[in-house]
Structures are given as structure tokens and as C-alpha cells.
Design a protein around this motif. Structure first.
Motif, PDB file in Angstrom:
ATOM      1  N   ASN B 181       0.863  -1.160   0.000  1.00 36.21           N
ATOM      2  CA  ASN B 181       0.000   0.000   0.000  1.00 36.21           C
ATOM      3  C   ASN B 181       0.914   1.229   0.000  1.00 36.21           C
ATOM      4  N   MET B 182       1.071   1.832  -1.159  1.00 31.71           N
ATOM      5  CA  MET B 182       2.097   2.850  -1.305  1.00 31.71           C
ATOM      6  C   MET B 182       1.826   4.110  -0.488  1.00 31.71           C
ATOM      7  N   SER B 183       0.539   4.395  -0.264  1.00 33.57           N
ATOM      8  CA  SER B 183       0.224   5.640   0.435  1.00 33.57           C
ATOM      9  C   SER B 183       0.392   5.478   1.939  1.00 33.57           C
ATOM     10  N   SER B 184       0.602   4.257   2.368  1.00 34.63           N
ATOM     11  CA  SER B 184       0.584   4.002   3.800  1.00 34.63           C
ATOM     12  C   SER B 184       1.950   4.189   4.425  1.00 34.63           C
ATOM     13  N   ILE B 185       2.013   3.936   5.734  1.00 32.74           N
ATOM     14  CA  ILE B 185       3.304   4.050   6.414  1.00 32.74           C
ATOM     15  C   ILE B 185       4.018   2.708   6.385  1.00 32.74           C
ATOM     16  N   ARG B 186       5.332   2.766   6.540  1.00 32.95           N
ATOM     17  CA  ARG B 186       6.139   1.568   6.470  1.00 32.95           C
ATOM     18  C   ARG B 186       6.915   1.413   7.785  1.00 32.95           C
ATOM     19  N   LEU B 187       6.741   0.281   8.428  1.00 33.97           N
ATOM     20  CA  LEU B 187       7.393   0.032   9.705  1.00 33.97           C
ATOM     21  C   LEU B 187       8.341  -1.141   9.595  1.00 33.97           C
ATOM     22  N   ALA B 188       9.502  -1.022  10.230  1.00 35.26           N
ATOM     23  CA  ALA B 188      10.403  -2.159  10.356  1.00 35.26           C
ATOM     24  C   ALA B 188      10.063  -2.857  11.667  1.00 35.26           C
ATOM     25  N   VAL B 189       9.689  -4.133  11.589  1.00 31.38           N
ATOM     26  CA  VAL B 189       9.430  -4.898  12.800  1.00 31.38           C
ATOM     27  C   VAL B 189      10.601  -5.847  12.977  1.00 31.38           C
ATOM     28  N   LEU B 190      11.416  -5.585  14.013  1.00 34.09           N
ATOM     29  CA  LEU B 190      12.636  -6.337  14.221  1.00 34.09           C
ATOM     30  C   LEU B 190      12.453  -7.320  15.363  1.00 34.09           C
ATOM     31  N   GLY B 191      13.185  -8.419  15.280  1.00 33.12           N
ATOM     32  CA  GLY B 191      13.095  -9.416  16.334  1.00 33.12           C
ATOM     33  C   GLY B 191      13.529 -10.739  15.756  1.00 33.12           C
ATOM     34  N   GLU B 207      -0.221  -9.324  12.043  1.00 34.92           N
ATOM     35  CA  GLU B 207      -1.565  -9.209  11.459  1.00 34.92           C
ATOM     36  C   GLU B 207      -2.257  -7.938  11.916  1.00 34.92           C
ATOM     37  N   LYS B 208      -2.017  -7.597  13.192  1.00 38.51           N
ATOM     38  CA  LYS B 208      -2.609  -6.373  13.723  1.00 38.51           C
ATOM     39  C   LYS B 208      -2.120  -5.173  12.912  1.00 38.51           C
ATOM     40  N   LEU B 209      -0.830  -5.128  12.644  1.00 39.29           N
ATOM     41  CA  LEU B 209      -0.273  -4.005  11.884  1.00 39.29           C
ATOM     42  C   LEU B 209      -0.859  -3.985  10.477  1.00 39.29           C
ATOM     43  N   LYS B 210      -1.003  -5.184   9.894  1.00 36.84           N
ATOM     44  CA  LYS B 210      -1.565  -5.260   8.542  1.00 36.84           C
ATOM     45  C   LYS B 210      -2.989  -4.719   8.543  1.00 36.84           C
ATOM     46  N   SER B 211      -3.745  -5.032   9.621  1.00 38.40           N
ATOM     47  CA  SER B 211      -5.132  -4.565   9.673  1.00 38.40           C
ATOM     48  C   SER B 211      -5.198  -3.050   9.838  1.00 38.40           C
ATOM     49  N   TYR B 212      -4.136  -2.436  10.348  1.00 39.92           N
ATOM     50  CA  TYR B 212      -4.088  -0.972  10.412  1.00 39.92           C
ATOM     51  C   TYR B 212      -3.660  -0.383   9.071  1.00 39.92           C
ATOM     52  N   GLY B 213      -3.366  -1.239   8.090  1.00 36.17           N
ATOM     53  CA  GLY B 213      -2.932  -0.737   6.793  1.00 36.17           C
ATOM     54  C   GLY B 213      -1.467  -0.325   6.762  1.00 36.17           C
ATOM     55  N   VAL B 214      -0.643  -0.989   7.585  1.00 34.74           N
ATOM     56  CA  VAL B 214       0.769  -0.639   7.664  1.00 34.74           C
ATOM     57  C   VAL B 214       1.576  -1.623   6.815  1.00 34.74           C
ATOM     58  N   ASN B 215       2.553  -1.120   6.054  1.00 35.48           N
ATOM     59  CA  ASN B 215       3.484  -2.005   5.359  1.00 35.48           C
ATOM     60  C   ASN B 215       4.588  -2.404   6.321  1.00 35.48           C
ATOM     61  N   VAL B 216       4.808  -3.706   6.455  1.00 37.96           N
ATOM     62  CA  VAL B 216       5.765  -4.195   7.439  1.00 37.96           C
ATOM     63  C   VAL B 216       6.965  -4.806   6.725  1.00 37.96           C
ATOM     64  N   VAL B 217       8.172  -4.443   7.173  1.00 36.62           N
ATOM     65  CA  VAL B 217       9.374  -5.124   6.689  1.00 36.62           C
ATOM     66  C   VAL B 217      10.074  -5.774   7.883  1.00 36.62           C
ATOM     67  N   THR B 218      10.651  -6.944   7.659  1.00 37.30           N
ATOM     68  CA  THR B 218      11.283  -7.696   8.742  1.00 37.30           C
ATOM     69  C   THR B 218      12.705  -8.090   8.319  1.00 37.30           C
ATOM     70  N   PRO B 219      13.558  -8.484   9.272  1.00 35.35           N
ATOM     71  CA  PRO B 219      14.961  -8.799   8.938  1.00 35.35           C
ATOM     72  C   PRO B 219      15.091  -9.877   7.863  1.00 35.35           C
ATOM     73  N   GLU B 220      14.131 -10.795   7.769  1.00 40.27           N
ATOM     74  CA  GLU B 220      14.251 -11.877   6.795  1.00 40.27           C
ATOM     75  C   GLU B 220      14.145 -11.371   5.360  1.00 40.27           C
TER      76      GLU B 220
END
Lengths: 322, 325
Positions: B181-191, B207-220
Motif C-alpha cells: 500500500n504505497m500511500s501508507s506508512i512503512r514500519l520495520a518490525v525487528l526481532g 496481522e494487527k499491523l496489517k489490519s491498520y494498513g501498515v506495510n511491514v518489513v522484517t529482517p528476513e
């Protein structure tokens, strides 16, 4: 006149406020939750209805916050249901527009919110432990047989506060008992406790945070002048306690309701009749999978209004389909 | 013959290597069910009190498998990159489990330590293979299958798929396009993978973050060469394999991906995270853009409310900061 209702249902207190279009507080109600959020919300609604009678105020929006925000939102028909961090920040920056630090200590949680140019840039909440929050002060006041209202003033009478370990409320209590048996005057012990709580707060919740003035102190514990003085000593800054410090969460919820209504037009408020309806909360353990979720049922006059608590969403969906 | 693999800890990193390998040897692979309350309760009962919640959960997964399989596969993982070590609890895992749970089947706990050289992985797999077959050709074929599948898995992760999505894709061949979702915010979720991708223990954070419309990136999702490049930013790297990857990917997301915020998921009482958490926080704090940072602590408690309140407020904070509200 148009009014906006904000409700903050926390672990210890339940607050309701009504603000007008210019964000002035018209009515504020402060009640103890006493473990019965539904009844106390209904009682609060009754008091608000009583207070606005004859004042020609129409409720045009409702917001809820606090740990029982979802439950309350369903009961009253809220337009916005927001977490207490956002609500407190919104209220503080409305009351003190250039605020940079908000210290909030409530019944069972405490938080710090940092704002720059009116925008929240950082926040922190206490972790698992409730040491240094209102409940603990309540408990100690009861143990020393001092009304909680006089707790802070007694602390100010102290000339040389004793040192009390504030890291853990269990240790703090045994430390206090020890000091009292050694013969220290109660004023010094109370002042020492205030210092210990502030030290604990700044080390845990405020760890590594840049605390800049103006500092606003709100939440139920802000009534305690002893804690406020201890904060001023520890920070070397003036600490400002707003007029409505005890209902700031509710004011934030009302402000958020006001802006939510701008976006969507009509309120979902169910009216003051909710105080006379019979709400019932029941719960059961779902055996559908090994998670054994505890599902909560909220029903009004025998009809299921909402369900939550499940991880899979199955019960929440049942509610929508009837 | 059935081999049991617990669905936690290194599972999210290495399962696509083990599965085709055992299947290539003609062995059935049994995986424990997804984490749930009963499983965690069982794990908490069996484990020493001081262990972190992922280790307790691992015991629960082992207990769930023990009567269903002939052999438990629980290699002693020492180093996966030839340089850094895994958390000491990974090294002692087979011993901990043996002492805590009774009535266990045979356990394969060969040591896997790539500090001994790149070929160590093949020597390790060969040793494991010999337990099941005398046919040299069969083992070599299984190793080849494992290698092939594993590199496909790594590619899918880099495309932004979660491990579960990648597993499904390897099984069915269907490749979901990660929604962006390009207009949305992008969060790095680390762990660590076992905290992030285990929906139960992370209380559904992703899933909670996805339901808020957040783009999530992770270390993998960070390519290996980028991690390597980031590793040169620190005067000294950490000891721990997964911790280093968290710190390096944090730097990568801040420098190359313009994330709007960083969430660090850590298990209560995690030793390596005492350093990792602070390093990550300092990276965000001293970034010229002053990136908002949140620590989410996971533990045995099932209350989602605490996590939900913090995450909701965090997303609010970023939206307001970006003028999206």
C-alpha cells in the motif's frame, strides 16, 4: 448547544466530560470504577444527563478511552474508541499548546509522552509492574490510616525525607515498615515514598527520554502535591498540573470524538437511555481449539450486542451475522 | 519412520532445508501444531523457571511431538554463518529437553557449526543421512533437493513473503503477491524469527499491523550482501547470530528503505537482547530523521491489550507525524 462526550474508564476511576464546540469543559464527572465498569458507566451517564438537564446541550459525538474503552464504546455507541496514550496527548496539547513532556500516573499504569510542536514523538508505558502507581499509594495511605487526600500535604511538611527503595512495591512496603518501626516521623516516610516513586518512574518509564519544559503532570496521582514537588526536585523544572488533571483522558476522548464527527457527520450515540438498560456481561471458554480463548458476551435486554476475546475472530463474526 | 520437527526457534529459518532432505531419504516429516495456549502451558510446566518464553514454548512443542514420532530432530546449532554463535540456549537445547521431559524418543542432536568451514553443512547432513540409509547416492540426492528448496525459500523471503507464506508457496507453487500500500506508512518490525512469525507468542502483532494498513518489513527480507555491508558499520559486532541480523537489518531499513518507525519485539528476560535492544534504539534515536521507536515485550501472559494499546498508539503517533490524520 452542541456537546461532545468523552468517557475514560480506567482500572481505578471512570471519568466523563462534556465539552462544547470551543472545547470548553462543561461537565466533568469523576467516579471510582470499583471493578464494575458497566454499572459505573451507567451511573456516570445518569449524572451527566442530570447535569445537562435544562442546559439545552445536544450530544453530537462520543469518544471512549481507557482500559475498558471497547466495552464502554459498545455500551454507549461511541464514534471513536482510542487508546489512552493518544487521548492523553491530545488533551495535554490542547490545554497547554506548547507542552513538550506529559507525565501521567493513573491507577495501574503510568506513562510518559513526549511532544514536539504539538505532535507525539515518543512515549513509554510502565511494563509489567504496577509499582509507583495510584493503587500502591492508595494501599499505603490505607495502611498508615491517612486519607489519600492529605497524603501529599503531609509529605510537604517533611524536613528530611527518609530513603526508601522504590524499585518494587513489595520492597518499598517492607522498607517503610522498617523505617516506621525505627521511629521516623510519618511525614518523613511519606515524603521518602514520594521521592522513591518519582525516582522509580524516571528510571523505568522515563528511561533515556529527553524531558523538556513545559512539563505537564496529569492523571489521578497529580492531585498529590507531594509527588508533584518530588518531580520538581528531581527534574529541576516547574511541573504544571492542569485544572482538569484528573479527567484529561476523558477530555482527550471528547476532543477525538469532535474531530471524528467532522469526518463522518452523524453520531452513533445510543442516548442517555443506556443508563436504564440492562447490560449483562457473561464469559465462557471456547473449546474450538487448544487456545481456549475466554470469550466475553455483552448483551442488552437479552440480545447479544457484541462479543470479543477470541483469537480467530469466529465469535466476533457470529455477532455480525446474528 | 517419522521424524519430528518442533515448529519454533530455528524452524522459521531452516525448515525448508530439513523437510526436502528427510523426504529425500524416504522419511516422513511431522511438524508440531502451531503454538497455542495448551502447548505453552505444557512448556511452562516442563521448563526451568528462568528460561525465556521461546524456550518454554519449544519444550511445549517437543512434548506435543514426543508420542507421535520415532525420532526427534533437534540439532545442536552452534553457528550458521561461520562467524557468529547462536544464543547459548540453542546450544544447550537438546540437553535441557532431555533433562526436563521424560519418555522422549531417540533424539538426533548432531552439532552444526559452520565455523569449521563451508563444507560442514554437507558433512552434517551426510551424518544425519547415515542414520536412515546406507545408500550414499540417496543421501547425496537428498542433500541436493534440500539445497535447491532452501535457496528458493530464501528468494521468496527476499520478495517480502512471510515464512508461512513461503512454505505454502513451496508446497503448492502458488506465489502470492505481497500487497504494498504505497500511500501508507512503512514500519520495520525487528526481532527473532521465532518471536515475529509465531502468531500466538507475538499476540498477532504482524496481522494487527496489517489490519491498520501498515506495510511491514522484517529482517528476513534483507539480502545477505546488504547485511554484510551493514556489519561494517559497527566497530565490533555482537556475538549472537540472530542479534547481529536484527541490528544490521535495522541499519539497512533506516539507511536504505526510509522506514517511518521501528518496532523491536523482544522476549522478557532475553539476555542477548539486553544489548540488541539498546543498539537498535540508539540507531533510531541518532538517525537524522529521529525515527520513532517502540519496544514490545512478549511473555507468558496472554493479555493482548497491553501490546495492542502500545502498537495502536505508536501507529497513531506516526500517522499524526506524517499529517495523515
Amino acid at each position: 448547544m452542541r456537546g461532545y462526550l468523552g468517557i475514560d474508564v480506567g482500572s481505578v476511576s471512570t471519568n466523563l466530560v462534556v465539552i462544547d464546540d470551543d472545547c470548553n469543559v462543561l461537565i466533568d464527572v469523576y467516579l471510582r470504577t470499583r471493578g464494575q465498569p458497566i454499572q459505573v458507566v451507567q451511573e456516570g451517564m445518569r449524572q451527566v444527563e442530570e447535569a445537562i438537564k435544562g442546559k439545552n446541550i445536544e450530544i453530537c459525538g462520543v469518544g471512549t478511552t481507557g482500559s475498558a474503552r471497547i466495552l464502554t464504546g459498545v455500551i454507549v455507541g461511541a464514534d471513536t474508541v482510542k487508546n489512552e496514550i493518544t487521548a492523553h496527548a491530545v488533551a495535554a496539547s490542547h490545554m497547554v499548546p506548547d507542552v513538550q513532556t506529559v507525565l501521567e500516573i493513573g491507577g495501574q499504569d503510568s506513562k510518559i509522552i513526549l511532544l514536539r510542536d504539538g505532535i507525539v514523538v515518543d512515549f513509554a508505558m510502565n511494563t509489567v509492574c504496577a509499582a509507583g502507581t495510584g493503587s500502591f499509594l492508595d494501599h499505603q495511605a490505607a495502611r498508615l490510616n491517612i486519607p489519600i487526600e492529605q497524603f501529599g500535604e503531609l509529605a510537604l511538611e517533611s524536613k528530611s525525607p527518609v530513603r526508601i527503595a522504590g524499585r518494587c512495591s513489595v520492597f518499598a512496603e517492607s522498607d517503610m515498615v522498617h523505617k516506621q518501626q525505627m521511629g521516623h516521623p510519618v511525614q518523613d516516610i511519606i515524603a521518602g515514598l514520594c521521592d522513591a516513586l518519582v525516582r522509580n518512574y524516571l528510571n523505568n518509564v522515563g528511561k533515556g527520554k529527553e524531558i523538556l519544559p513545559p512539563v505537564v503532570f496529569q492523571g489521578g496521582v497529580a492531585a498529590n502535591v507531594g509527588i508533584r514537588a518530588a518531580f520538581e526536585r528531581a527534574l529541576g523544572l516547574e511541573v504544571f498540573v492542569p485544572e482538569y488533571f484528573h479527567v484529561m483522558g476523558a477530555i482527550g476522548a471528547a476532543l477525538l470524538a469532535k474531530s471524528a464527527i467532522r469526518g463522518k457527520g452523524r453520531t452513533q450515540f445510543r442516548g442517555f437511555a443506556v443508563s436504564d438498560m440492562e447490560y449483562k456481561a457473561t464469559s465462557f471458554e471456547c473449546n474450538g481449539c487448544p487456545n481456549l480463548c475466554e470469550i466475553v458476551n455483552i448483551s442488552v435486554n437479552g440480545e447479544v450486542l457484541a462479543r470479543w476475546g477470541g483469537r480467530c475472530g469466529k465469535w466476533e463474526t457470529l455477532q455480525k451475522t446474528g | 519412520m517419522r521424524v519430528g520437527i518442533p515448529r519454533t526457534l530455528s524452524f522459521f529459518t531452516l525448515y525448508p532445508l530439513w523437510k526436502p532432505f528427510f523426504e529425500g531419504l524416504g522419511v516422513d516429516v511431522v511438524v508440531s501444531p502451531e503454538s497455542n495456549k495448551a502447548l505453552l502451558d505444557e512448556g511452562v510446566r516442563e521448563t526451568v523457571n528462568d528460561a525465556c518464553v521461546p524456550i518454554k514454548l519449544f519444550h511445549g512443542h517437543v512434548a506435543a511431538l514426543k508420542n507421535k514420532v520415532d525420532i526427534l530432530f533437534m540439532p545442536r546449532l552452534v553457528s550458521l554463518d561461520g562467524k557468529h554463535t547462536l544464543c547459548p540456549k540453542f546450544l544447550g537445547l537438546p540437553d535441557m529437553v532431555r533433562c526436563s521431559i521424560s519418555g522422549l524418543p531417540e533424539i538426533i542432536d548432531f552439532r552444526l557449526d559452520l565455523k569449521k568451514g563451508k563444507l560442514e553443512l554437507y558433512r552434517f547432513l551426510y551424518r544425519v543421512g547415515q542414520r536412515f540409509t546406507a545408500s550414499r547416492a540417496k543421501i547425496i540426492r537428498a542433500i541436493w533437493l534440500a539445497r535447491h528448496n532452501f535457496s528458493r525459500y530464501r528468494k521468496l523471503l527476499l520478495q517480502g513473503l512471510t515464512p508461512q507464506e513461503a512454505f505454502n508457496c513451496l508446497d503448492t507453487g502458488y506465489e502470492p503477491q505481497p500487497e504494498k500500500n504505497m500511500s501508507s506508512i512503512r514500519l520495520a518490525v525487528l526481532g527473532y524469527p521465532y518471536s515475529l512469525y509465531d502468531n500466538y507468542i507475538s499476540v498477532g502483532l504482524l496481522e494487527k499491523l496489517k489490519s491498520y494498513g501498515v506495510n511491514v518489513v522484517t529482517p528476513e527480507m534483507v539480502p545477505e550482501r546488504e547485511l554484510k555491508r551493514m556489519s561494517k558499520n559497527l566497530p565490533k559486532n555482537l556475538f549472537w547470530y540472530y542479534s547481529n541480523r536484527v541490528v544490521w537489518s535495522c541499519m539497512y531499513f533506516l539507511q536504505k528503505q526510509n522506514v517511518d518507525g521501528v518496532i523491536h519485539v523482544t522476549a522478557f528476560g532475553c539476555g542477548p537482547d539486553a544489548m540488541t535492544n539498546k543498539l537498535v534504539e540508539l540507531e533510531t534515536k541518532y538517525n537524522p530523521r529521529k525515527i520513532p521507536f517502540l519496544t514490545v515485550t512478549i511473555d507468558e501472559h496472554t493479555g493482548e491489550v497491553g501490546v495492542a494499546t502500545r502498537v495502536e498508539a505508536f501507529v497513531d503517533l506516526i500517522r499524526r507525524k506524517k499529517g495523515m490524520v
